[in-house]
Structure formats: structure tokens, C-alpha cells
Design a protein around this motif. Structure first.
Motif, mmCIF file in Angstrom:
data_model
loop_
_atom_site.group_PDB
_atom_site.id
_atom_site.type_symbol
_atom_site.label_atom_id
_atom_site.label_comp_id
_atom_site.label_asym_id
_atom_site.label_seq_id
_atom_site.Cartn_x
_atom_site.Cartn_y
_atom_site.Cartn_z
ATOM 1 N N SER A 101 62.447 59.913 62.526
ATOM 2 C CA SER A 101 63.386 60.433 62.362
ATOM 3 C C SER A 101 63.030 61.306 60.838
ATOM 4 N N ALA A 102 63.783 62.544 60.757
ATOM 5 C CA ALA A 102 63.612 63.303 59.441
ATOM 6 C C ALA A 102 64.035 62.146 58.338
ATOM 7 N N TRP A 103 65.192 61.497 58.608
ATOM 8 C CA TRP A 103 65.711 60.502 57.567
ATOM 9 C C TRP A 103 64.655 59.515 57.189
ATOM 10 N N GLN A 104 64.138 58.872 58.346
ATOM 11 C CA GLN A 104 62.945 57.884 57.808
ATOM 12 C C GLN A 104 61.868 58.513 57.258
ATOM 13 N N LEU A 105 61.396 59.769 57.639
ATOM 14 C CA LEU A 105 60.188 60.142 56.682
ATOM 15 C C LEU A 105 60.526 60.510 55.484
ATOM 16 N N THR A 106 61.839 61.061 55.107
ATOM 17 C CA THR A 106 62.239 61.267 53.632
ATOM 18 C C THR A 106 62.322 59.883 52.846
ATOM 19 N N ARG A 107 62.864 58.937 53.524
ATOM 20 C CA ARG A 107 63.047 57.807 52.622
ATOM 21 C C ARG A 107 61.678 57.072 52.450
ATOM 22 N N ARG A 108 60.975 57.211 53.587
ATOM 23 C CA ARG A 108 59.512 56.554 53.107
ATOM 24 C C ARG A 108 58.980 57.179 52.116
ATOM 25 N N SER A 109 58.915 58.832 51.970
ATOM 26 C CA SER A 109 58.355 59.507 51.019
ATOM 27 C C SER A 109 58.985 59.194 49.753
ATOM 28 N N SER A 110 60.179 59.066 49.643
ATOM 29 C CA SER A 110 60.642 58.721 48.219
ATOM 30 C C SER A 110 60.368 57.414 47.753
ATOM 31 N N ILE A 111 60.447 56.367 48.826
ATOM 32 C CA ILE A 111 59.691 55.155 48.264
ATOM 33 C C ILE A 111 58.114 55.025 47.590
ATOM 34 N N LEU A 112 57.460 55.849 48.524
ATOM 35 C CA LEU A 112 56.037 56.139 48.109
ATOM 36 C C LEU A 112 56.009 56.590 46.634
ATOM 37 N N SER A 113 56.657 57.512 46.674
ATOM 38 C CA SER A 113 56.886 58.320 45.307
ATOM 39 C C SER A 113 57.243 57.535 44.092
ATOM 40 N N GLN A 114 58.236 56.842 44.389
ATOM 41 C CA GLN A 114 58.742 55.738 43.206
ATOM 42 C C GLN A 114 57.867 54.801 42.871
ATOM 43 N N SER A 115 57.018 54.132 43.801
ATOM 44 C CA SER A 115 55.951 53.190 43.415
ATOM 45 C C SER A 115 54.803 54.157 42.808
ATOM 46 N N ALA A 116 54.484 55.195 43.419
ATOM 47 C CA ALA A 116 53.300 55.972 42.468
ATOM 48 C C ALA A 116 53.809 56.124 41.140
ATOM 49 N N ASN A 117 55.122 56.622 40.838
ATOM 50 C CA ASN A 117 55.601 56.690 39.476
ATOM 51 C C ASN A 117 55.618 55.450 38.525
ATOM 52 N N LEU A 118 55.923 54.343 39.201
ATOM 53 C CA LEU A 118 55.926 53.097 38.579
ATOM 54 C C LEU A 118 54.535 52.740 38.159
ATOM 55 N N ILE A 119 53.703 52.996 39.118
ATOM 56 C CA ILE A 119 52.203 52.634 38.574
ATOM 57 C C ILE A 119 51.627 53.591 37.496
ATOM 58 N N ASN A 120 52.009 54.804 37.471
ATOM 59 C CA ASN A 120 51.718 55.879 36.608
ATOM 60 C C ASN A 120 52.145 55.461 35.050
ATOM 61 N N ARG A 121 53.643 55.103 35.258
ATOM 62 C CA ARG A 121 54.111 54.577 33.811
ATOM 63 C C ARG A 121 53.313 53.282 33.227
#
Length: 128
Positions: A101-121
Motif C-alpha cells: 500500500s502507499a502507506w507502507q511504501l511511505t513508512r519504509r522510505s521514511s525509515i530508510l531516510s532516517q537511518s541514512a541521516n543517522l549514518i551521515n551524522r
């Protein structure tokens, strides 16, 4: 005698008793292990060779006495496991995103972006 001095003496006695109790329990466990453990009998190399030659057929005996026989068997098992995992991941990677569903795709992409931001920080923090 000063109350602070009395308190320090009592604390030292208490810590000493705790330390002695820990050492006593350690010694007791060591004694119990020595009393209850079944130690295997030490065999000479001649006895071990005789036992293996009596129990193994000739083909298996040649395989066991070859150098790195166990290493070869482990490598063959690792290759078989890797091939099986490759088949499983190939089947799993072919899933269709239309089932999500669109909700699942949105949630997964936000989790991936959060983890990428954490790694960059973290990587920026270690450079500075």
C-alpha cells in the motif's frame, strides 16, 4: 572515634566480606566441577589410530587421513548453503511493489531516510 571514620571502617568490612564470599563461592564451584566432571581417558596416538582403523571402512579412512579433509567438507557445506540462500533471495527479490500500500511504501522510505541521516551524522561527527 569520628562517625565518618566509623562509617568508612564499616564499609570496608562489608566490602571485604562480600569479596571473601565471592571468592569462597568461586572456590566451591571449582571443587564441585572437579568432583562431578567426567574426564575422558587420555589415549595414546597408537590407540586412537587403531580405533579409527577398526571402525572406518577403507574409503572413509583415506578421506579422513587426507590433509585438510575436514576443511574440504566444511567448504562443500558452505557452498551448498550459499547456493540455497542465493535461490531463496532470488525468489524473494522478485516481489512486486504493487502489492504494497502507499502507506507502507511511505513508512519504509521514511525509515530508510532516517537511518541514512543517522549514518551521515555519525560519519560527519567522526571526521570533525
Amino acid at each position: 572515634m569520628n562517625p565518618i571514620t566509623q562509617g568508612l571502617i564499616m564499609a570496608a568490612i562489608g566490602m571485604g566480606l562480600v569479596f571473601i564470599a565471592i571468592l569462597a563461592l568461586w572456590w566451591l564451584m571449582d571443587v564441585m566441577v572437579k568432583l562431578t566432571s567426567d574426564r575422558p581417558k587420555k589415549m595414546s596416538t597408537e590407540t586412537a589410530v587403531l580405533e579409527t582403523t577398526e571402525t572406518l571402512p577403507q574409503d572413509e579412512l583415506r578421506m579422513e587421513t587426507a590433509p585438510n579433509a575436514r576443511l574440504g567438507k566444511a567448504a562443500a557445506a558452505a557452498v551448498a548453503i550459499a547456493l540455497q540462500l542465493q535461490k531463496q533471495t532470488g525468489a524473494m527479490s522478485k516481489t512486486n511493489n504493487a502489492d504494497l500500500s502507499a502507506w507502507q511504501l511511505t513508512r519504509r522510505s521514511s525509515i530508510l531516510s532516517q537511518s541514512a541521516n543517522l549514518i551521515n551524522r555519525k560519519s560527519r561527527g567522526s571526521i570533525q
